[in-house]
Design a protein around this motif. Structure first.
Motif, PDB file in Angstrom:
ATOM      1  N   ASP A   1     -19.028 -32.315 -79.482  1.00  0.00           N
ATOM      2  CA  ASP A   1     -18.163 -32.501 -80.610  1.00  0.00           C
ATOM      3  C   ASP A   1     -16.739 -32.299 -80.657  1.00  0.00           C
ATOM      4  O   ASP A   1     -16.346 -31.160 -80.213  1.00  0.00           O
ATOM      5  N   GLY A   2     -16.046 -33.239 -81.043  1.00  0.00           N
ATOM      6  CA  GLY A   2     -14.419 -33.171 -81.163  1.00  0.00           C
ATOM      7  C   GLY A   2     -13.885 -33.818 -79.977  1.00  0.00           C
ATOM      8  O   GLY A   2     -12.550 -33.652 -79.655  1.00  0.00           O
ATOM      9  N   ASP A   3     -14.643 -34.010 -78.779  1.00  0.00           N
ATOM     10  CA  ASP A   3     -13.831 -34.405 -77.613  1.00  0.00           C
ATOM     11  C   ASP A   3     -13.174 -35.676 -77.932  1.00  0.00           C
ATOM     12  O   ASP A   3     -13.419 -36.611 -78.862  1.00  0.00           O
ATOM     13  N   SER A   4     -12.247 -36.136 -77.222  1.00  0.00           N
ATOM     14  CA  SER A   4     -11.374 -37.392 -77.320  1.00  0.00           C
ATOM     15  C   SER A   4     -11.090 -38.100 -76.001  1.00  0.00           C
ATOM     16  O   SER A   4     -11.330 -37.419 -74.999  1.00  0.00           O
TER      17      SER A   4
ATOM     18  N   ARG B   1     -12.429 -40.364 -80.793  1.00  0.00           N
ATOM     19  CA  ARG B   1     -12.858 -39.022 -80.695  1.00  0.00           C
ATOM     20  C   ARG B   1     -14.283 -39.285 -80.953  1.00  0.00           C
ATOM     21  O   ARG B   1     -15.175 -40.264 -81.408  1.00  0.00           O
TER      22      ARG B   1
ATOM     23  N   MET C   1     -17.458 -37.641 -82.754  1.00  0.00           N
ATOM     24  CA  MET C   1     -18.242 -36.732 -83.985  1.00  0.00           C
ATOM     25  C   MET C   1     -19.821 -36.537 -83.690  1.00  0.00           C
ATOM     26  O   MET C   1     -20.426 -37.468 -83.615  1.00  0.00           O
TER      27      MET C   1
END
Length: 297
Positions: free
Chosen positions: A136-139, A148, A150
């Protein structure tokens, strides 16, 4: 395959090509950076005939043919979750295109759950079979596009959405506005978690284009539909639009789910999709075999 284009809205906004797989009701996507012709493939289907347990790559080949005809460079093969209603084509696409395959990191937890259901304690090496497991939150990037991740649980405990510029690939969370939302009764699913995921998606800017994972039409609409906006879903979604609260949604969703049969591909699909789209290892006769649990559902 039924095909429709959602054009780019300018710099930082992807063009999204949607392709509909009628056999499974699945919506598949090519997300394109117009500036560089880089692309990502999202939730592409491996054809499967449940009656004969037979796979084919005809539909995935159409996607590859489109990629080549447009001169696109595929940088990612993305899945949003281990699908219950279709087999994923990711492993085959990786062989054809050489791009890395990715999914959410919590698929490790889904694999553990299904090892128990299939009674296969050593199966499903997720870290081996996928090149990237997103938290979660990786780009990441697709050409010059910023993307990104979610976490969007509820349908499964490890589902993720991909937010790419002004487009969001939201898989089995929302369906089209006139069809409501996705089911949440599979192992690891939760209607409450799904509600919270829906609300997080609705917190995106109003103009964000949402691309859903499935459509089955309605009594009033025959053609498949898979694109809407945050504003449209917030106002008009038949399950959650207009400010439905969590308890009302959970009651509606669980009542609806209690009437639904398992997808006819589910028990085949999970043991392929948790291997990144690969069949179980061939046995001594050179054939692959599915393991189907009896009377567990």
């Amino acid at each position: 395959m039924f095909h429709r284009t959602s054009p780019s809205n300018g710099k930082g906004s992807p063009r999204v090509e949607g392709f509909y797989d009628k056999a499974s009701g699945s919506c598949q996507y090519i997300v394109i950076d117009e500036a560089t012709k880089a692309a990502a493939l999202v939730d592409i289907v491996l054809d499967f005939d449940p009656a004969q347990a037979a796979t084919a790559t005809d539909s995935a080949q159409e996607i590859v043919d489109f990629v080549k005809s447009e001169g696109l460079k595929v940088e990612w093969i993305l899945d949003t979750h281990p699908h219950a209603d279709h087999l994923m084509a990711s492993a085959w696409l990786k062989e054809q295109l050489g791009a890395p395959a990715a999914i959410g990191a919590k698929v490790r937890d889904i694999a553990q759950l299904w090892r128990g259901i299939y009674n296969t304690p050593d199966a499903f090496d997720v870290d081996r079979d996928f090149d990237r497991l997103f938290d979660d939150g990786d780009s990441f990037t697709i050409g010059e596009l910023e993307a990104r991740v979610m976490l969007s649980t509820g349908h499964t405990l490890g589902s993720i959405s991909y937010i790419i510029g002004d487009a969001a690939m939201v898989h089995d969370t929302f369906m089209h506005t006139d069809a409501g939302t996705a089911r949440a009764d599979f192992p690891g699913g939760s209607a409450s978690d799904l509600y919270r995921s829906l609300q997080q998606i609705l917190s995106l800017p109003d103009e964000t284009r949402l691309f859903v994972g499935h459509d089955y039409g309605t009594e009033q609409r025959e053609d498949p539909a898979w694109e809407s906006t945050v504003a449209e879903q917030r106002a008009h979604n038949t399950h959650i639009g207009g400010g439905v609260d969590e308890q009302e949604f959970v009651t509606l969703r669980e009542k609806r789910d209690a009437t639904l049969s398992l997808p006819d591909r589910m028990l085949h699909a999970l043991q392929v999709n948790l291997r990144g789209g690969r069949l179980p290892e061939a046995e001594s006769d050179g054939h692959h075999y599915f393991k189907i649990p009896a009377n567990k559902f």
